[in-house]
Write an enzyme that holds these catalytic residues in place. Structure first.
Site, PDB file in Angstrom:
ATOM      1  N   LEU A  59      11.028   1.186   7.330  1.00  0.00           N
ATOM      2  CA  LEU A  59      10.220   1.583   6.003  1.00  0.00           C
ATOM      3  C   LEU A  59      11.060   2.685   5.716  1.00  0.00           C
ATOM      4  O   LEU A  59      11.215   3.633   6.482  1.00  0.00           O
ATOM      5  CB  LEU A  59       8.996   1.701   6.409  1.00  0.00           C
ATOM      6  CG  LEU A  59       8.106   2.039   5.133  1.00  0.00           C
ATOM      7  CD1 LEU A  59       7.971   0.724   4.201  1.00  0.00           C
ATOM      8  CD2 LEU A  59       6.788   2.628   5.446  1.00  0.00           C
TER       9      LEU A  59
ATOM     10  N   GLU B 136      12.055   2.219  14.525  1.00  0.00           N
ATOM     11  CA  GLU B 136      11.062   3.166  14.000  1.00  0.00           C
ATOM     12  C   GLU B 136       9.602   2.956  14.892  1.00  0.00           C
ATOM     13  O   GLU B 136       9.599   1.926  15.604  1.00  0.00           O
ATOM     14  CB  GLU B 136      10.531   2.959  12.491  1.00  0.00           C
ATOM     15  CG  GLU B 136       9.958   1.454  12.119  1.00  0.00           C
ATOM     16  CD  GLU B 136       9.794   1.554  10.590  1.00  0.00           C
ATOM     17  OE1 GLU B 136       9.777   2.701   9.841  1.00  0.00           O
ATOM     18  OE2 GLU B 136      10.001   0.533  10.302  1.00  0.00           O
TER      19      GLU B 136
ATOM     20  N   TYR C  41       0.931  -1.026   0.117  1.00  0.00           N
ATOM     21  CA  TYR C  41      -0.079   0.161  -0.085  1.00  0.00           C
ATOM     22  C   TYR C  41       1.003   1.273  -0.073  1.00  0.00           C
ATOM     23  O   TYR C  41       2.078   0.973   0.207  1.00  0.00           O
ATOM     24  CB  TYR C  41      -1.062  -0.018   1.244  1.00  0.00           C
ATOM     25  CG  TYR C  41      -0.209   0.126   2.606  1.00  0.00           C
ATOM     26  CD1 TYR C  41       0.502  -0.660   3.295  1.00  0.00           C
ATOM     27  CD2 TYR C  41      -0.529   1.405   3.269  1.00  0.00           C
ATOM     28  CE1 TYR C  41       1.024  -0.448   4.211  1.00  0.00           C
ATOM     29  CE2 TYR C  41       0.279   1.999   4.443  1.00  0.00           C
ATOM     30  CZ  TYR C  41       0.846   0.839   5.065  1.00  0.00           C
ATOM     31  OH  TYR C  41       1.462   1.166   6.115  1.00  0.00           O
TER      32      TYR C  41
ATOM     33  N   ARG D  50      -7.396 -20.206  -2.811  1.00  0.00           N
ATOM     34  CA  ARG D  50      -6.503 -20.216  -1.841  1.00  0.00           C
ATOM     35  C   ARG D  50      -5.373 -21.257  -1.984  1.00  0.00           C
ATOM     36  O   ARG D  50      -5.567 -22.397  -1.987  1.00  0.00           O
ATOM     37  CB  ARG D  50      -7.191 -20.353  -0.246  1.00  0.00           C
ATOM     38  CG  ARG D  50      -6.244 -20.065   0.948  1.00  0.00           C
ATOM     39  CD  ARG D  50      -6.835 -20.199   1.970  1.00  0.00           C
ATOM     40  NE  ARG D  50      -6.059 -19.819   3.226  1.00  0.00           N
ATOM     41  CZ  ARG D  50      -5.146 -20.552   3.867  1.00  0.00           C
ATOM     42  NH1 ARG D  50      -4.883 -21.796   3.495  1.00  0.00           N
ATOM     43  NH2 ARG D  50      -4.397 -20.142   4.771  1.00  0.00           N
TER      44      ARG D  50
ATOM     45  N   ARG E 235       8.560   4.192  -4.420  1.00  0.00           N
ATOM     46  CA  ARG E 235       8.750   3.107  -3.198  1.00  0.00           C
ATOM     47  C   ARG E 235       7.564   2.179  -3.560  1.00  0.00           C
ATOM     48  O   ARG E 235       7.868   0.840  -3.209  1.00  0.00           O
ATOM     49  CB  ARG E 235       8.328   3.915  -1.924  1.00  0.00           C
ATOM     50  CG  ARG E 235       8.324   3.019  -0.687  1.00  0.00           C
ATOM     51  CD  ARG E 235       8.272   3.576   0.369  1.00  0.00           C
ATOM     52  NE  ARG E 235       6.870   4.435   0.619  1.00  0.00           N
ATOM     53  CZ  ARG E 235       6.540   4.818   1.658  1.00  0.00           C
ATOM     54  NH1 ARG E 235       7.323   5.290   2.792  1.00  0.00           N
ATOM     55  NH2 ARG E 235       5.270   5.516   1.745  1.00  0.00           N
TER      56      ARG E 235
ATOM     57  N   LYS F 260       6.448  -1.766   2.031  1.00  0.00           N
ATOM     58  CA  LYS F 260       5.298  -1.444   2.814  1.00  0.00           C
ATOM     59  C   LYS F 260       4.128  -2.133   2.446  1.00  0.00           C
ATOM     60  O   LYS F 260       3.276  -1.992   1.602  1.00  0.00           O
ATOM     61  CB  LYS F 260       4.808  -0.054   2.136  1.00  0.00           C
ATOM     62  CG  LYS F 260       4.360   0.851   3.052  1.00  0.00           C
ATOM     63  CD  LYS F 260       4.282   2.296   2.734  1.00  0.00           C
ATOM     64  CE  LYS F 260       3.134   3.178   3.290  1.00  0.00           C
ATOM     65  NZ  LYS F 260       3.500   3.519   4.491  1.00  0.00           N
TER      66      LYS F 260
ATOM     67  N   HIS G 134      -0.844 -21.368  -1.009  1.00  0.00           N
ATOM     68  CA  HIS G 134       0.372 -20.268  -0.650  1.00  0.00           C
ATOM     69  C   HIS G 134       1.165 -19.850  -1.836  1.00  0.00           C
ATOM     70  O   HIS G 134       1.564 -18.798  -1.959  1.00  0.00           O
ATOM     71  CB  HIS G 134       1.273 -20.939   0.358  1.00  0.00           C
ATOM     72  CG  HIS G 134       0.520 -21.028   1.601  1.00  0.00           C
ATOM     73  ND1 HIS G 134      -0.528 -21.580   2.094  1.00  0.00           N
ATOM     74  CD2 HIS G 134       1.385 -20.329   3.018  1.00  0.00           C
ATOM     75  CE1 HIS G 134      -0.685 -21.339   3.566  1.00  0.00           C
ATOM     76  NE2 HIS G 134       0.261 -20.792   3.999  1.00  0.00           N
TER      77      HIS G 134
END
Lengths: 284, 284
Positions: free
Chosen positions: B206, B181, B33, B100, B52, B149, B102
């Site tokens: 990040l 952070e 995101y 579903r 990014r 992120k 992996h």
């Protein structure tokens, strides 16, 4: 046939089975899941799965989405509505729908619940088990609470895909030199004395339900078990290796990073355990 | 007013903004995101965010959902359709919808894209900044790739909630004695010589866009910066402390685990940096 899913109170065909983009599962991986087997109309180790699910919820300070009895009714409905006999039921609970904000939503925000079911064949992995599978090792870079069965699975996906990239079935995760577990299974070896070795429970591994049952089957078969961490070198030098998970049952491992384990064929201990496990699942 | 969201090619009111339960973002946190600001009709550090975002996608081996130009068009549409001027735009991309499993879905599975926009006021946090906020310290138990992120944010949520539980605004995450952070911000201190200290970029943090801009503002203001890890003890002994994030801008920290930092009031360096940052956002 379109499969039917349960989504927050309704049954819907898969193409209409949707959740809000503000579901905290979608935006934050703020939720947990379980994968249960239904064999011959019976829920295999239902209590084990539900006890673990309740623990996961508690550790994340989430409310249970419904009672155990209600969950079992929905599971039964899903199996029936999808015309299944032996089934794999997937349960996912998230901290509900709320405007995006890291802090928990108001306490009255209902826990969201989604469930699906699909066909499962207890003998479906027999052909693979007869040949055995390969695993690779990968650094265990997961978060510090792998004991919670959360949907925060990104590192697991990357490890599993790394395995697939080289034709292996699973990645064994290594932290501080020790194999913790697989990306979606528990990891086991059989030492030179014929005893099983697997990582002890703790924050580092998921307390697998199949792992517990395998431990119990081992006790029944009078196979000794050491619940302790083992190194990659130990695993390479082991007589046998195998993995356990709800979908793999007990699956022999014949190579680690391409090098054969034991004589490079499925080992007798793993195969005995697999048979004992299946027998139990059928008699549950 | 009901807000309008962008969901995989369509604009929809929030109540209809839904994704499949088989979206890998929902089941696996398999996505990334960005949070971008639009100030006075301009995207503030758009290139930084998009660079990014492209890096996050690349690190997870995901395809870009659309071109930068197309993304900017959707952002513009969202701001317009929601009648916004200054806005916070949320972009989430996931590895698409698939049964579903992996391992990654087939290569032709489209990357899923959801975007929302909401009102943002560049001066909205001024009253809080004038008083400063408290932070607590929490063990950094996140996975080993905090530089991506990703939406795999469960440990961040738990840390943020732990802060809220004791009336603090943020949790500073501590690994091997060093503050890496915050749960959703970068952490900074001002040392006794008036220099800024913040954790260097790497897998542990990040690379915040606001962090970069703050570094650039500091250079402009001729404030010295040390990009190195600092301990909790150093932070308690610092002249000042603050956090940076897209929504907090530069926010003074006045207590750490309840103990005052410096004289327990927002520090002059943090406030100067905040003003410089806001000025830049307005002039962007």
């Amino acid at each position: 046939m379109t499969m039917i899913a349960y989504v927050n109170g309704s049954y819907a065909p898969m193409r209409d089975a949707q959740v809000s983009i503000e579901d905290r599962g979608y935006q934050f991986s703020d939720g947990i899941y379980e994968v249960c087997l239904c064999i011959a109309g019976r829920y295999w180790d239902f209590d084990g799965h539900l006890t673990r699910m309740e623990r996961s919820l508690r550790e994340l300070r989430m409310d249970a989405p419904m009672s155990r009895d209600a969950l079992q009714i929905v599971m039964g409905q899903l199996v029936r509505r999808n015309g299944l006999k032996d089934a794999l039921v997937y349960i996912q609970a998230t901290r509900g729908v709320a405007p995006r904000n890291h802090v928990f939503p108001p306490a009255d925000t209902p826990t969201a619940l989604v469930m699906t079911a699909k066909r499962f064949d207890l003998d479906g992995s027999d052909a693979i088990a007869a040949k055995g599978v390969g695993v690779i090792t990968q650094p265990d870079i997961r978060w510090g609470r792998a004991d919670i069965k959360s949907i925060s699975l990104l590192p697991n996906l990357l490890a599993k895909q790394a395995a697939k990239d080289v034709g292996a079935a699973e990645a064994w995760l290594v932290r501080d030199g020790a194999v913790t577990e697989g990306s979606s299974s528990n990891a086991w070896i059989v030492d030179r004395d014929g005893a099983l070795v697997t990582h002890p429970k703790g924050f580092e591994i998921l307390g697998g339900i199949t792992r517990e049952t395998a431990l119990s089957c081992a006790a029944e078969l009078q196979i000794k078990v050491h619940e302790r961490a083992f190194t990659v070198a130990e695993a390479r030098d082991a007589s046998e290796a195998f993995i356990t998970s709800a979908t793999n049952l007990v699956m022999p491992v014949i190579t680690i990073d391409g090098a054969p384990v034991g004589n490079g064929a499925p080992g007798p201990v793993a195969l005995r355990l697999r048979e004992a496990y299946k027998l139990r699942a059928r008699q549950a």
